[in-house]
Write an enzyme that holds these catalytic residues in place. Structure first.
Site, short mmCIF file in Angstrom:
data_model
loop_
_atom_site.label_atom_id
_atom_site.label_comp_id
_atom_site.label_asym_id
_atom_site.label_seq_id
_atom_site.Cartn_x
_atom_site.Cartn_y
_atom_site.Cartn_z
N CYS A 46 0.86 -1.18 0.00
CA CYS A 46 0.00 0.00 0.00
C CYS A 46 0.90 1.23 0.00
O CYS A 46 1.64 1.46 0.95
CB CYS A 46 -0.92 0.00 1.22
SG CYS A 46 -2.03 1.42 1.25
N GLY A 47 0.83 2.00 -1.08
CA GLY A 47 1.72 3.15 -1.23
C GLY A 47 1.43 4.28 -0.25
O GLY A 47 2.35 4.88 0.32
N ASN A 48 0.14 4.58 -0.04
CA ASN A 48 -0.19 5.57 0.98
C ASN A 48 0.04 5.00 2.37
O ASN A 48 0.53 5.68 3.27
CB ASN A 48 -1.66 6.00 0.84
CG ASN A 48 -1.91 6.87 -0.37
OD1 ASN A 48 -1.09 7.71 -0.72
ND2 ASN A 48 -3.05 6.66 -1.02
N ARG B 108 -9.84 -3.19 -4.67
CA ARG B 108 -10.35 -4.53 -4.35
C ARG B 108 -10.36 -4.71 -2.83
O ARG B 108 -9.45 -4.29 -2.12
CB ARG B 108 -9.48 -5.60 -5.00
CG ARG B 108 -8.05 -5.53 -4.56
CD ARG B 108 -7.20 -6.66 -5.09
NE ARG B 108 -5.84 -6.49 -4.57
CZ ARG B 108 -4.90 -7.40 -4.64
NH1 ARG B 108 -5.14 -8.56 -5.21
NH2 ARG B 108 -3.69 -7.19 -4.15
N CYS C 152 -5.31 6.21 -3.60
CA CYS C 152 -4.63 4.92 -3.64
C CYS C 152 -3.22 5.19 -4.16
O CYS C 152 -3.06 5.68 -5.28
CB CYS C 152 -5.37 3.94 -4.56
SG CYS C 152 -4.50 2.37 -4.81
#
Length: 291
Positions: free
Chosen positions: A87-89, A222, A230
């Site tokens: 998860c980039g954030n 998803r 995102c």
């Protein structure tokens, strides 16, 4: 019941419940995660980030084999309790959490290695938050067709892995971007095994200003639904737009999401081209919950 301490944080509106579990003592079931992330009956979040030492979680062995400095592992779960690669954030918020909890230090110019199911990711401080090297990205073959409720026709997409799976489509104008109904899961043909995130992209006019590409984006994640941001999706959206624009397109991008703005940059590395994500990371409150 077990009482756990948690912190709520977000990166451009992509929000998370964060839990410190250094020795891997918590057994959080998918139902536990879903209950904590429930916006009506729980804390409310797009996902849960558990901070566990890499040596204290089975999948952490791969992270330590890749980089012995990856002391901490980001055990990321979607809001429905399912597992995601990265998860980039979230990894920016996770880094802020480690620092605020006194579990890690990150001086300006230094790098913090974080283990994830998508591999070890390196995080650095920036003037407005943190930047993470998402690693080598991959353009997948084929041309998936995406049906989005309220869009008049299905759209061909570009499939990109960074390392989460994404399918990116372009919309014609602002009205299409705003009216697309992402409360419904977009239908992707052929149906990707394991599911995929879907990004809707609207290029700015002009696309490039001061050598920086500019796009707007919405996303259906998803296991979550529509989110305000995102991180890996922003990277995929910028990569797809550069792919469409051709060889003259820039490697620096400004991606506007409903929750704010993030930066995406493509750069060469020894194992191929990497993509990085930069943006803010905020911790907003702490509390306890029973599971």
């Amino acid at each position: 019941m077990t009482t756990i301490a948690f912190t709520k944080g977000h990166g451009t509106g992509n929000d998370f419940v964060l839990v410190a579990d250094p020795d891997g003592e918590l057994d959080l079931t998918p139902a536990d995660v879903a209950a904590l992330c429930d916006r009506h009956f729980g804390v409310g979040a797009d996902g849960l980030l558990r901070a566990v030492r890499s040596r204290s979680i089975d999948v952490g062995a791969d992270a330590l084999a890749e980089d012995a400095d990856a002391e901490w592992f980001m055990d990321y779960r979607n809001a429905d309790g399912s597992i995601a690669e990265m998860c980039g954030n979230g990894i920016r918020v996770f880094t802020r959490f480690l620092i605020d909890e006194g579990l890690a230090e990150l001086a300006s110019g230094d790098t913090l290695a974080i283990g994830t199911r998508g591999g070890v990711r390196d995080v650095q401080r920036t003037t407005d938050g943190f930047a993470v090297d998402l690693g080598r990205w991959r353009l997948e073959g084929g041309e998936p067709l995406v049906h989005v409720k309220s869009l008049p026709v299905a759209r061909p997409g570009v499939a990109i892995t960074v390392p989460n799976p994404h399918v990116v489509i372009a919309v014609a104008d602002e009205s299409e971007l705003e009216n697309a109904d992402l409360a419904y899961i977009p239908v992707v043909e052929p149906d990707p095994q394991g599911g995929t995130n879907v990004e809707l992209v609207l290029p700015a006019d002009p696309l490039v200003k001061d050598a920086v590409g500019r796009i707007r984006m919405r996303v259906h994640e998803r296991g979550v639904g529509e989110t305000l941001s995102c991180g890996t999706g922003a990277a995929a959206a910028a990569l797809a737009t550069r792919h469409w624009a051709g060889a003259s397109a820039p490697n620096d991008w400004r991606v506007e999401v409903p929750g704010g703005v993030v930066g995406v940059r493509m750069f060469p590395a020894e194992d191929g081209e990497h993509v990085s994500l930069s943006g803010p990371a905020e911790l907003v409150f702490r509390g306890t919950a029973e599971i």
